[in-house]
Design an enzyme around this catalytic site. Sequence first.
Site, PDB file in Angstrom:
ATOM      1  N   PHE A 110       0.854  -1.183   0.000  1.00 38.72           N
ATOM      2  CA  PHE A 110       0.000   0.000   0.000  1.00 38.72           C
ATOM      3  C   PHE A 110       0.891   1.234   0.000  1.00 38.72           C
ATOM      4  CE2 PHE A 110      -2.894   3.003   2.355  1.00 38.72           C
ATOM      5  CZ  PHE A 110      -3.818   3.120   1.330  1.00 38.72           C
ATOM      6  N   GLN A 207      -6.242   0.888  11.749  1.00 40.15           N
ATOM      7  CA  GLN A 207      -7.361   1.392  10.953  1.00 40.15           C
ATOM      8  C   GLN A 207      -8.522   0.403  11.031  1.00 40.15           C
ATOM      9  OE1 GLN A 207      -8.074  -0.121   7.771  1.00 40.15           O
ATOM     10  NE2 GLN A 207      -9.545   1.369   6.987  1.00 40.15           N
ATOM     11  N   ARG A 240       4.426  14.410  26.739  1.00 39.42           N
ATOM     12  CA  ARG A 240       4.871  13.059  26.357  1.00 39.42           C
ATOM     13  C   ARG A 240       6.375  13.018  26.143  1.00 39.42           C
ATOM     14  NH1 ARG A 240       3.039   7.961  24.363  1.00 39.42           N
ATOM     15  NH2 ARG A 240       4.879   6.676  24.687  1.00 39.42           N
ATOM     16  N   TYR A 252      14.952  19.533  23.951  1.00 42.09           N
ATOM     17  CA  TYR A 252      14.007  19.994  22.935  1.00 42.09           C
ATOM     18  C   TYR A 252      12.599  19.434  23.143  1.00 42.09           C
ATOM     19  CZ  TYR A 252      18.541  20.983  20.991  1.00 42.09           C
ATOM     20  OH  TYR A 252      19.819  21.438  20.825  1.00 42.09           O
TER      21      TYR A 252
END
Length: 435
Positions: A110, A207, A240, A252
Amino acid sequence: MTQVNKSGTAAQTGRLALHGGTPVIEPAHRFRWPRVSGADRAAVVDLLDRGELSYYGREGALLELEDHWSARLGGRPTLGTSSGTAALHSAFQALGAGTGDEVICPTNTFLATVMPLVELGAVPVLCDAELDTATIDPEAVAAAVTERTVGIVVTHLWGHPCDMDAILAVAERHGLWVVEDCSHAHGAVYRGAEVGTLGTAAAFSFQAAKIVYAGQGGLLASADREVHERACLFGHFRVRSEQDVRGPLRRYASTGFGLNYRMHPFAAALALQSSRDMPARIAARAELLGRLAGGLGEIDGLLPPITRAGCDRGAYYGFKVRLSGAWLEAGADLVARALSAEGLDVHPPGSRPLHLLPLFSDGEVPLRPTGDPVRLPAHRPGDFPVAEQLWRTSLSLPTFTFPDERDLVDRYCEAFAKVAAQLPELIAAARSERV
């Protein structure tokens, strides 16, 4: 009137429904997935009741989901993402794929497997497939390595693991990383190791069509802690990243790259519940699709999917039957129409090999409004004949999973046997259409 095929099963040889006869299945079957369960609904409603509508950190259902998959994958750190594509994008960026770098990829996959590489400026170098499994050919991988090659991405297509021993040997010989696209292969096993534990990093899609479904969602698993931290900085920030990034890059964490690849709490809850249900569903799917393969394999000219020794297809995403002989004289499109008229949910494969799509055949692609076009190797039909043969000669069938579909599996086999008995009629019709 009936005819007995090689298995001894009686198959109707009446007039094809395509030509006015009675369909084998009425009303026509339309495969439906997922079957949303009461547990699925309860998981989402519970979040609504608690007001958990967004996560900034590793918490709640997301924490449980990541821990669940980390445990499955031998303790590898995992990162929930908004999609499998986002997981792949994060992996490629974290591994350093950039402008001009070559990454060896399957053409039989895909588009999401390779498009993040294009966005990063890397060059996907496409390879042909192996005829029996439809997965990337390790010999083609070895031949494609150049001094600009930095990595390999493989897709465990339709659930069948790639030949990872051969692929990892190429990678080790040339100092390349390997990303596994496991979007079709939840729970699949290669020589005792679950897919997602073999390469440098692995991406999963959750999905809605997958056996683990989140609506939209994905997961990245990394063998190396730094890859995990860089992926976290790429798609997450502040809370997170401050939780996960431990080394010099922690400086960062407040911004990262600023991309929002976080998984929605509802998606995490659905993925967690379907992950828990996955082992039972894999076992049920294996039994039913084994029954389907056995029935179709008794009909001349039909080649059900094979599973190599030492491999397990796990979720078995997608069931492709290959046509040969008289079936191909009639043509896959006409055969699909005849089977659909008999009430089957069957169609040619939806995704062409990538090299047949305009992006990979035009050479220069004006995707950006200004500046230079995207330049990729220009491919032509015939470049990867095995992938083209697989696409041209295959049909897609449903991935039956539930006990109440057992009779339906037998009806599918009956319909194929009916069409097999009438192939001369279909061949004659195909010839008249070509005139």
